[in-house]
Design a protein around this motif. Structure first.
Motif, mmCIF file in Angstrom:
data_model
loop_
_atom_site.group_PDB
_atom_site.id
_atom_site.type_symbol
_atom_site.label_atom_id
_atom_site.label_comp_id
_atom_site.label_asym_id
_atom_site.label_seq_id
_atom_site.Cartn_x
_atom_site.Cartn_y
_atom_site.Cartn_z
ATOM 1 N N UNK A 148 0.752 -1.118 -0.044
ATOM 2 C CA UNK A 148 0.098 -0.110 -0.148
ATOM 3 C C UNK A 148 0.876 1.311 -0.050
ATOM 4 N N UNK A 189 -4.277 12.038 -5.017
ATOM 5 C CA UNK A 189 -4.552 10.456 -4.619
ATOM 6 C C UNK A 189 -6.260 10.509 -4.150
ATOM 7 N N UNK A 190 -6.564 11.485 -3.369
ATOM 8 C CA UNK A 190 -7.718 11.442 -2.881
ATOM 9 C C UNK A 190 -8.887 11.833 -4.040
ATOM 10 N N UNK A 191 -8.383 12.556 -4.707
ATOM 11 C CA UNK A 191 -9.380 12.701 -6.072
ATOM 12 C C UNK A 191 -9.621 11.423 -6.944
ATOM 13 N N UNK A 232 -9.440 8.500 -5.730
ATOM 14 C CA UNK A 232 -10.284 7.694 -5.180
ATOM 15 C C UNK A 232 -11.535 7.697 -5.012
ATOM 16 N N UNK A 233 -11.810 9.232 -4.772
ATOM 17 C CA UNK A 233 -13.104 9.542 -4.446
ATOM 18 C C UNK A 233 -14.075 9.880 -6.001
ATOM 19 N N UNK A 234 -13.230 10.152 -7.126
ATOM 20 C CA UNK A 234 -13.822 10.550 -8.254
ATOM 21 C C UNK A 234 -13.292 9.814 -9.444
ATOM 22 N N UNK A 279 -21.814 1.597 -9.118
ATOM 23 C CA UNK A 279 -21.579 0.248 -9.223
ATOM 24 C C UNK A 279 -20.828 -0.170 -10.491
ATOM 25 N N UNK A 289 -17.379 0.064 -9.616
ATOM 26 C CA UNK A 289 -16.880 -0.977 -8.437
ATOM 27 C C UNK A 289 -16.509 -2.279 -9.435
ATOM 28 N N UNK A 290 -17.510 -2.685 -10.141
ATOM 29 C CA UNK A 290 -17.436 -3.862 -11.051
ATOM 30 C C UNK A 290 -16.119 -3.915 -11.847
ATOM 31 N N UNK A 313 -13.168 -3.122 -10.934
ATOM 32 C CA UNK A 313 -12.168 -3.060 -9.894
ATOM 33 C C UNK A 313 -11.683 -1.734 -9.553
ATOM 34 N N UNK A 314 -12.463 -0.911 -9.628
ATOM 35 C CA UNK A 314 -12.152 0.546 -9.030
ATOM 36 C C UNK A 314 -11.110 1.129 -9.605
#
Lengths: 481, 481
Positions: free
Chosen positions: B87, B192-194, B196-198, B356, B359-360, B362-363
């Motif tokens: 990580x 990184x945060x962006x 992940x979230x967007x 969704x 997510x399918x 694999x992010x």
């Protein structure tokens, strides 16, 4: 900060009725000085009156603090929910929101009886994000916190903190000092990254960080997940660090109804044998611990513990769990199954290809590693509940490091407080090689056999009228489900 | 840093043959001072010899820099892939790894002809994480970078940077100065945060940040995604900021084969009308821009642009795309479809419930917002390729802010450089209300009609022998697919 810390070390006594005096008939007599101290049990900012049972923290009663927290949290979270959702930014980790709660109330706050206070909510947007990713709804959170009074629970550690638990057993609220709060604030960006990358994390789940400022004193609390549900009987509880030095429950702890055992006790109780986990669970758990330790080490955190609660399954529970597994039902009761539902589907499905499964569940983080099927060394079927706790302690260790420095190099393996990297390594090794052991699935009976066995035993159980029996001691060829 | 910046402003001339002299017969004559400058076109650290065509940057030839980059990147990425995956931690955003490349080679590096240099890789683990989440494999990345020489491309901006593109069109490499590199390093946690979230972010995709240190000069580059594939003809290119001040392509740009138009040109070309997107695409795009602007604003970034490439679809392309959509095929060719494959499934499926879907997958983050079906105001069916570019400019603006401060409050709408919040707001408004327009799907013909129409037209097309025809100008009731 100084104004609140200056009272440290003073033995604060409730002012009325004066604990310095005692009524004998109509005469008020002063107590001898020696006796005074014995009435008050003190630890850090926590004071407990041995006679009245009243607990105070920085001169405020536990009840008044809990009441203020309920008002403050409900207000803060409710207000936040009115704002549109948006992504969390780096700056959000540093925000502190304030609101005054005068006793008379305002247009925004209700009147109350907890004494005037100011409520501070730390990093509210980031915490909302964590609650969301931990699958805690606004309504659920507020309901848990305010629906019924918070229950004060005995101080499980030796830290002098106050602890409360919500009526529904979901959340633990714990006082933290300013250093711990500051440390958690600094930890948040790294914590965010860990939650994103390692969604099965065993680290504590932080749902909120708040402060009640009252009479120039700051009472800071953190809201966390409750690892050990009270409605599930824990036949064993362990607090493990991977150290042998002083890692034995003291006699006072041992006398408790449900003591928390330590590393040496674990060794003794299980005769140096280990708890068996299905291989996939074992691998997933060890991998998760490794990733969590990487983060803890990167923040120079040490002295954390691995908490394990062990619930021995009754025959009825075994059968019910098996039927849940077979029907892949999603129903969750308010019992032992509530937290084990996550694991009610076949273990491989949950643990292997975890990425895919986690994605399917909308990238939410697991609520708990609770209710994992396991076998004790004697073959007893159990559910285990576990997580890493006490991760905000590092600042204390910084102070203590110098003191321990010599022993570090002379007898490094035997002391509890060592360098973070060494600590993390030893912690992982211990859990991997001394606490858990993988068991291949092929050596286990198939599910239908277990179910049949379970039902037969249940029938026997009923016949023998041993209704109160809560454990089943299987032989060493015990079964998984 | 000082040692490399001290040459700023000097007009560096190749030393041999001396550009200060000219041979007339057997006589070497000095050139008049005025003429000297004309041989060398300079911009920032970039120098271009108008006679030989040679391009240098901080005294190194473009070819030598490109060669050093290929060696360095391949080594850095390859070496990294030998290390176990783990990580990303907060500290990883600050790491700089170094390796020397002497011309003779070492046990770790090959001999080469690019002059001795040291290669620096910034935040290598974080960049690996970004490549992974942007779905760039180690092998693919290395292959793209080193399989064939990097192609230098004309300087699209006015920044004096060098640009290269990989042979397969996947990556753009661009020189950045030390302030931009430092700024990007500081941006990484927020980036990184962006991501992940967007995950649908339109921000540039950063795959690597490197530095070739050569003769005491630092040549820093960033590797990014290529928004506009060269093998797809772009009938229009726009660089939009939402400002009207000086936002018109200059005459030199207009004379180019494929000019990049600006805000006022967009208005003129489309007669103040907008590009239609299916409602779901429109909403998803506007929402994404909003989230990206939030991040940019939080870092006080301004002056970024929205780049749009417009490809007018041929009849054959329309039919092929439709059949891809119907068969939900995953095959990707090396053509216009390569980048539009992501959008080959029905738009609603891609854009609504995007959580969704993401997510399918694999992010992973979308590779590109390339190949989005759209309609020009005259009904022409097009694919658009877009993204936000030039986000590392903020430090320049900080210097300029003072200068612009007065105009800010007198004529704020008309200048390009304003406060970040205002800039972001205007940028979004412009794209939302002046560039794109949502079109409800119900008003569109159904897919089979489009397919039939497409095939008929294709037949017509073939019959008319207009093989070279690349556009189809539909009437204003044009169709989507």
């Amino acid at each position: 900060m100084a104004d609140e810390e200056q009272f440290d070390g003073l033995d604060e006594l409730p002012s009325s009725p004066s604990p310095d005096t005692i009524k004998v008939g109509s005469t008020t007599m002063s107590l001898p000085t020696k006796l005074k101290g014995k009435k008050i049990k003190k630890k850090g900012h926590r004071r407990e009156n041995n006679i009245t049972g009243e607990v105070t923290f920085k001169k405020s009663s536990s009840e008044a603090i809990a009441g203020a927290l309920q008002l403050g949290i409900a207000h803060s979270v409710g207000k936040l929910s009115e704002r549109p959702d948006r992504d969390v930014l780096m700056q959000d980790f540093e925000v502190v929101e304030l609101i005054d709660f005068p006793t008379k109330g305002t247009t925004l706050t209700p009147p109350h009886e907890f004494g005037e206070f100011t409520f501070q909510s730390y990093a509210p947007l980031a915490m909302r994000y964590f609650r969301d990713i931990f699958d805690i709804s606004v309504e659920g959170y507020i309901h848990s916190i305010i629906h019924e009074p918070l229950t004060a629970i005995g101080n499980p550690g030796a830290s002098g903190s106050l602890f409360w638990i919500t009526h529904d057993d979901e959340f633990i609220i714990k006082t933290v000092d300013n250093k711990e709060a500051e440390f958690l604030m600094n930890l948040l960006p790294g914590y965010f990254m860990n939650v994103q990358q390692n969604p099965r994390t065993l680290l504590p789940k932080f749902y909120g960080l708040y402060c009640v400022k009252k009479e120039r004193k700051h009472i800071r609390v953190v809201v966390m997940n409750n690892l050990l549900p009270r409605d599930v009987e824990m036949h064993y509880k362990f607090d493990l660090k991977g150290s042998r030095y002083k890692r034995k429950a003291n006699s006072k702890e041992q006398q408790k109804k449900s003591p928390t055992w330590k590393d040496l006790d674990f060794e003794r109780i299980f005769d140096s044998k280990r708890i068996s986990l299905v291989k996939e669970s074992y691998n997933a758990m060890i991998e998760t611990i490794k990733r969590d330790c990487l983060v803890l080490n990167s923040f120079s955190i040490m002295d954390y513990s691995f908490l394990i609660g062990v619930h021995k399954c009754s025959v009825g529970e075994i059968a019910s769990m098996e039927s849940m597994s077979l029907s892949a039902s999603n129903s969750r009761g308010n019992s032992v199954f509530k937290r084990s539902a996550l694991y009610s589907s076949p273990m491989e499905q949950v643990f292997t290809g975890s990425q895919v499964n986690l994605q399917l569940s909308q990238h939410k983080v697991d609520q708990n590693w609770g209710g994992i099927p396991a076998l004790l060394p004697d073959g007893t079927q159990v559910l285990i509940y576990c997580g890493i706790i006490d991760i905000l302690q590092c600042y204390k260790l910084l102070k203590r490091t110098e003191h321990f420095f010599k022993s570090l190099y002379t007898n490094g393996e035997e002391i509890s407080v060592v360098r973070p990297g060494f600590y993390a390594e030893r912690f992982q090794d211990f859990l991997k090689n001394k606490v858990f052991i993988p068991q291949s699935k092929s050596s286990l009976p198939n599910p239908s056999q277990i179910l049949e066995q379970g039902l037969e035993e249940e029938l026997e159980d009923k016949l023998s009228k041993e209704a109160a029996k809560s454990n089943v001691d299987h032989n060493k060829n015990g079964t998984y489900f």
